[in-house]
Scaffold this motif. Structure first.
Motif, PDB file in Angstrom:
ATOM      1  N   VAL A   1     -25.038   2.270  28.395  1.00 46.77           N
ATOM      2  CA  VAL A   1     -24.626   2.811  29.685  1.00 46.77           C
ATOM      3  C   VAL A   1     -24.648   1.698  30.727  1.00 46.77           C
ATOM      4  CG1 VAL A   1     -26.959   3.523  30.341  1.00 46.77           C
ATOM      5  CG2 VAL A   1     -24.984   4.685  31.334  1.00 46.77           C
ATOM      6  N   ALA A   2     -23.608   1.651  31.561  1.00 40.81           N
ATOM      7  CA  ALA A   2     -23.508   0.619  32.600  1.00 40.81           C
ATOM      8  C   ALA A   2     -23.611   1.205  34.005  1.00 40.81           C
ATOM      9  CB  ALA A   2     -22.196  -0.150  32.450  1.00 40.81           C
ATOM     10  N   HIS A   3     -23.174   2.456  34.167  1.00 44.43           N
ATOM     11  CA  HIS A   3     -23.144   3.081  35.491  1.00 44.43           C
ATOM     12  C   HIS A   3     -23.920   4.397  35.433  1.00 44.43           C
ATOM     13  CE1 HIS A   3     -19.912   0.239  36.465  1.00 44.43           C
ATOM     14  NE2 HIS A   3     -19.419   0.546  35.275  1.00 44.43           N
TER      15      HIS A   3
ATOM     16  N   ARG B   1     -34.860   0.132  27.888  1.00 42.20           N
ATOM     17  CA  ARG B   1     -33.894   0.260  26.779  1.00 42.20           C
ATOM     18  C   ARG B   1     -32.450   0.265  27.269  1.00 42.20           C
ATOM     19  NH1 ARG B   1     -35.080   3.903  22.338  1.00 42.20           N
ATOM     20  NH2 ARG B   1     -33.693   5.339  23.377  1.00 42.20           N
ATOM     21  N   HIS B   2     -32.246   0.039  28.559  1.00 40.95           N
ATOM     22  CA  HIS B   2     -30.878   0.132  29.102  1.00 40.95           C
ATOM     23  C   HIS B   2     -30.560  -1.088  29.969  1.00 40.95           C
ATOM     24  CE1 HIS B   2     -32.216   4.291  28.273  1.00 40.95           C
ATOM     25  NE2 HIS B   2     -30.994   4.408  27.793  1.00 40.95           N
ATOM     26  N   ARG B   3     -30.635  -2.243  29.351  1.00 44.98           N
ATOM     27  CA  ARG B   3     -30.452  -3.491  30.081  1.00 44.98           C
ATOM     28  C   ARG B   3     -29.000  -3.830  30.350  1.00 44.98           C
ATOM     29  NH1 ARG B   3     -35.445  -7.444  28.381  1.00 44.98           N
ATOM     30  NH2 ARG B   3     -37.043  -5.819  28.442  1.00 44.98           N
ATOM     31  N   THR B   4     -28.097  -2.945  29.917  1.00 47.21           N
ATOM     32  CA  THR B   4     -26.677  -3.145  30.210  1.00 47.21           C
ATOM     33  C   THR B   4     -26.279  -2.536  31.550  1.00 47.21           C
ATOM     34  OG1 THR B   4     -26.150  -1.136  28.963  1.00 47.21           O
ATOM     35  CG2 THR B   4     -26.019  -3.242  27.780  1.00 47.21           C
ATOM     36  N   LEU B   5     -27.207  -1.876  32.233  1.00 41.24           N
ATOM     37  CA  LEU B   5     -26.885  -1.227  33.507  1.00 41.24           C
ATOM     38  C   LEU B   5     -26.408  -2.249  34.530  1.00 41.24           C
ATOM     39  CD1 LEU B   5     -29.785   1.365  33.799  1.00 41.24           C
ATOM     40  CD2 LEU B   5     -27.337   1.891  33.944  1.00 41.24           C
ATOM     41  N   THR B   6     -25.278  -1.933  35.172  1.00 40.20           N
ATOM     42  CA  THR B   6     -24.748  -2.784  36.246  1.00 40.20           C
ATOM     43  C   THR B   6     -24.730  -2.047  37.583  1.00 40.20           C
ATOM     44  OG1 THR B   6     -22.449  -2.103  35.820  1.00 40.20           O
ATOM     45  CG2 THR B   6     -23.274  -4.043  34.632  1.00 40.20           C
ATOM     46  N   ARG B   7     -24.862  -0.715  37.542  1.00 35.82           N
ATOM     47  CA  ARG B   7     -24.840   0.075  38.785  1.00 35.82           C
ATOM     48  C   ARG B   7     -25.739   1.293  38.640  1.00 35.82           C
ATOM     49  NH1 ARG B   7     -19.494   2.950  41.578  1.00 35.82           N
ATOM     50  NH2 ARG B   7     -20.563   3.788  43.406  1.00 35.82           N
ATOM     51  N   ILE B   8     -26.624   1.509  39.623  1.00 36.08           N
ATOM     52  CA  ILE B   8     -27.475   2.702  39.662  1.00 36.08           C
ATOM     53  C   ILE B   8     -27.419   3.276  41.076  1.00 36.08           C
ATOM     54  CG2 ILE B   8     -29.756   3.679  39.259  1.00 36.08           C
ATOM     55  CD1 ILE B   8     -30.462   1.225  37.639  1.00 36.08           C
ATOM     56  N   SER B   9     -27.222   4.580  41.160  1.00 36.92           N
ATOM     57  CA  SER B   9     -27.221   5.241  42.466  1.00 36.92           C
ATOM     58  C   SER B   9     -28.301   6.310  42.519  1.00 36.92           C
ATOM     59  CB  SER B   9     -25.863   5.881  42.765  1.00 36.92           C
ATOM     60  OG  SER B   9     -25.907   6.547  44.017  1.00 36.92           O
TER      61      SER B   9
ATOM     62  N   GLU C   1     -29.302  16.485  28.504  1.00 34.70           N
ATOM     63  CA  GLU C   1     -28.701  17.800  28.688  1.00 34.70           C
ATOM     64  C   GLU C   1     -28.197  18.017  30.115  1.00 34.70           C
ATOM     65  OE1 GLU C   1     -31.204  20.943  27.449  1.00 34.70           O
ATOM     66  OE2 GLU C   1     -31.284  20.319  25.349  1.00 34.70           O
ATOM     67  N   VAL C   2     -28.886  17.423  31.100  1.00 35.32           N
ATOM     68  CA  VAL C   2     -28.513  17.660  32.491  1.00 35.32           C
ATOM     69  C   VAL C   2     -27.405  16.715  32.955  1.00 35.32           C
ATOM     70  CG1 VAL C   2     -30.761  18.548  33.149  1.00 35.32           C
ATOM     71  CG2 VAL C   2     -30.326  16.088  33.283  1.00 35.32           C
ATOM     72  N   CYS C   3     -26.962  15.819  32.111  1.00 33.11           N
ATOM     73  CA  CYS C   3     -25.965  14.810  32.508  1.00 33.11           C
ATOM     74  C   CYS C   3     -24.651  15.005  31.764  1.00 33.11           C
ATOM     75  CB  CYS C   3     -26.503  13.405  32.227  1.00 33.11           C
ATOM     76  SG  CYS C   3     -28.101  13.038  32.980  1.00 33.11           S
ATOM     77  N   ARG C   4     -23.683  14.268  32.191  1.00 27.14           N
ATOM     78  CA  ARG C   4     -22.423  14.138  31.470  1.00 27.14           C
ATOM     79  C   ARG C   4     -22.199  12.651  31.236  1.00 27.14           C
ATOM     80  NH1 ARG C   4     -18.256  18.378  32.528  1.00 27.14           N
ATOM     81  NH2 ARG C   4     -19.312  20.193  33.388  1.00 27.14           N
ATOM     82  N   CYS C   5     -21.825  12.285  30.038  1.00 27.24           N
ATOM     83  CA  CYS C   5     -21.654  10.878  29.701  1.00 27.24           C
ATOM     84  C   CYS C   5     -20.236  10.623  29.202  1.00 27.24           C
ATOM     85  CB  CYS C   5     -22.658  10.460  28.633  1.00 27.24           C
ATOM     86  SG  CYS C   5     -24.384  10.665  29.150  1.00 27.24           S
ATOM     87  N   TYR C   6     -19.620   9.639  29.796  1.00 26.47           N
ATOM     88  CA  TYR C   6     -18.268   9.238  29.433  1.00 26.47           C
ATOM     89  C   TYR C   6     -18.268   7.728  29.236  1.00 26.47           C
ATOM     90  CZ  TYR C   6     -17.329  13.596  32.025  1.00 26.47           C
ATOM     91  OH  TYR C   6     -17.357  14.865  32.515  1.00 26.47           O
ATOM     92  N   SER C   7     -17.875   7.274  28.064  1.00 27.97           N
ATOM     93  CA  SER C   7     -17.819   5.837  27.815  1.00 27.97           C
ATOM     94  C   SER C   7     -19.143   5.199  28.231  1.00 27.97           C
ATOM     95  CB  SER C   7     -16.626   5.232  28.563  1.00 27.97           C
ATOM     96  OG  SER C   7     -16.510   3.864  28.295  1.00 27.97           O
ATOM     97  N   ASN C   8     -19.145   4.353  29.273  1.00 28.38           N
ATOM     98  CA  ASN C   8     -20.387   3.696  29.706  1.00 28.38           C
ATOM     99  C   ASN C   8     -20.895   4.257  31.029  1.00 28.38           C
ATOM    100  OD1 ASN C   8     -18.424   2.712  31.363  1.00 28.38           O
ATOM    101  ND2 ASN C   8     -18.968   0.555  31.114  1.00 28.38           N
ATOM    102  N   ILE C   9     -20.533   5.519  31.342  1.00 28.21           N
ATOM    103  CA  ILE C   9     -20.919   6.159  32.606  1.00 28.21           C
ATOM    104  C   ILE C   9     -21.763   7.401  32.316  1.00 28.21           C
ATOM    105  CG2 ILE C   9     -20.082   7.215  34.737  1.00 28.21           C
ATOM    106  CD1 ILE C   9     -17.444   5.759  34.297  1.00 28.21           C
TER     107      ILE C   9
END
Length: 425
Positions: A81-83, A101-109, A53-61
């Motif tokens: 999700v990747a980013h 459950r999110h092993r596709t992540l390539t970038r985390i900030s 609820e606190v996020c916005r998700c677009y494609s893999n972001i």
């Protein structure tokens, strides 16, 4: 109205009414949707229905920044999700297996949170074998994190309280190409000998704004960009690199370097050196032994008073020289004459009384403002003794804020400046 067109409009209205009702995409989000270093078609800006609820998700972001959250909201994140952006929140820890459950992540900030040393454990990033970019800047770390994925290519740790980097780090950093450690509390004792030996692929190293007084040892020869600005360096080692290096940009601005603290052999093994910045130090002369490959040199805000004929000897590839805010009052006639590739020369804010003579004919920009120049020699820009007319390529000459006396300027001083675009007095 065409029945087919009417049917299409009704279908479109019915379809959009079932979408999540969310706010329009902000300018910040539009910027993030085109990620630096990404390739191919930019991700769609359409909001995804599955998202915390606190996020916005677009494609893999997933954008979860500035939401005052204290925990990482992974439960409802899209599986692919990747980013993931969690900037400017109140997160204090990264629990074990949180990204299982999110092993596709390539970038985390995690930029600008409250993560401390105890908030990261050996299993915080377990399973993230595709993670390339991790940002932990502006947190509360005091030590270099020891358990990070081997896959990382970029690690940002700027603006923490890191005071030490151990040589026996648990992670293997053989894929890391960019390491940002600026604005920490690193001291000489905090960087153990051999610390950087495991960073065999490192190309960008930023140690700006720390507390270093001596130069780090055993830097990897893979480096391209080396930044150690705004520290307390008092000397450089005999050889920064003990074997041939790939470094081409070296930044040493705002330290406490003196002439005697820069040995002739410092630049040995830097055959690819392109740019060096030693501004805001305490130099009185041009450093010796610089690489012949050098094209740009910045020596602004030093204590240089005289440019001798050998000041730039052997540096025939120089294209830019910046010497503003020094104390230069004397320049030998032959200082610049051999620099046929020189295009930019800045001698502003010095103590020159005359325009330098024997300047290269290919120079394009000359900055001499804020000196005490009162005359322009007849041969400063134009070769009046030559049997053939040679046009100067100068496009910009800045002579403003000088006590120029028009009566002392020869009538032919500027006759060859056919390319001139800006000339200020």
């Amino acid at each position: 109205m065409n029945p087919c067109l009417l049917l299409s409009i009704i279908f479109l209205l019915d379809f959009t009414s079932g979408q999540h009702e969310r706010q329009p995409v902000s300018d910040e989000e539009r910027h993030l949707l085109v990620l630096p270093g990404s390739y191919g078609t930019p991700p769609s800006s359409r909001l995804l229905p599955r998202c915390p609820e606190v996020c916005r998700c677009y494609s893999n972001i997933a954008l979860c920044s500035s939401k005052n959250i204290r925990e990482i909201p992974t439960r409802s994140l899209p599986r692919k999700v990747a980013h993931l952006f969690l900037e400017r929140n109140h997160i204090e820890s990264i629990p074990a297996h949180i990204f299982a459950r999110h092993r596709t992540l390539t970038r985390i900030s995690f930029r600008s949170n409250r993560i401390s040393d105890s908030g990261i454990n050996s299993r915080s990033f377990i399973g993230l074998k595709k993670l390339k970019r991790l940002d932990l800047s502006q947190n509360e770390l005091t030590r270099f994190p020891s358990e990070l994925p081997d896959s990382l290519s970029e690690l940002q740790l700027a603006s923490n309280n890191i005071s030490e980097i151990a040589a026996n780090l648990s992670s293997n950093f053989f894929n890391l190409t960019s390491l940002y450690l600026q604005e920490n509390n690193l001291t000489d004792a905090g960087i153990e000998p051999g610390t950087f030996r495991c960073f065999t692929a490192l190309k960008n190293l930023n140690l700006n704004s720390n507390l270093l007084t001596t130069f780090p040892q055993d830097l990897p020869t893979s480096l391209n960009y080396l930044r150690i600005e705004n520290n307390q360096l008092t000397s450089l080692p005999n050889n920064i690199f003990t074997s041939p290096s790939q470094v081409h940009h070296v930044y040493l601005r705002a330290n406490q370097l003196r002439d005697e603290s820069i040995p002739f052999t410092v630049w040995k093994n830097m055959s690819n050196l392109y740019f060096v910045d030693i501004s805001q130090n305490q130099l009185r002369t041009i450093p010796r032994g610089l690489s012949p490959s050098l094209r740009l040199i910045l020596l602004e805000n030093n204590l240089i008073e005289v440019l001798h004929w050998q000041s730039f000897w052997g540096l025939d590839n120089l294209e830019q020289i910046r010497l503003s805010f020094n104390r230069i009052s004397q320049i030998s006639t032959d200082v610049f004459g051999h620099l046929s590739k020189l295009r930019y020369l800045n001698l502003s804010y010095n103590k020159l009384v005359s325009v330098p003579q024997n300047l290269p004919r290919n120079i394009l920009r000359l900055y001499l403002q804020h000196n005490i120049i009162y005359t322009v020699p007849i041969d400063a820009f134009c070769d009046v003794d030559s049997y053939s007319f040679v046009e100067s390529k100068l496009q910009i000459i800045q002579l403003n804020n000088n006590p120029l006396d028009s009566a002392r300027i020869p009538a032919l001083a500027f006759y060859c400046l056919s390319s001139m675009q800006v000339l200020t007095f």
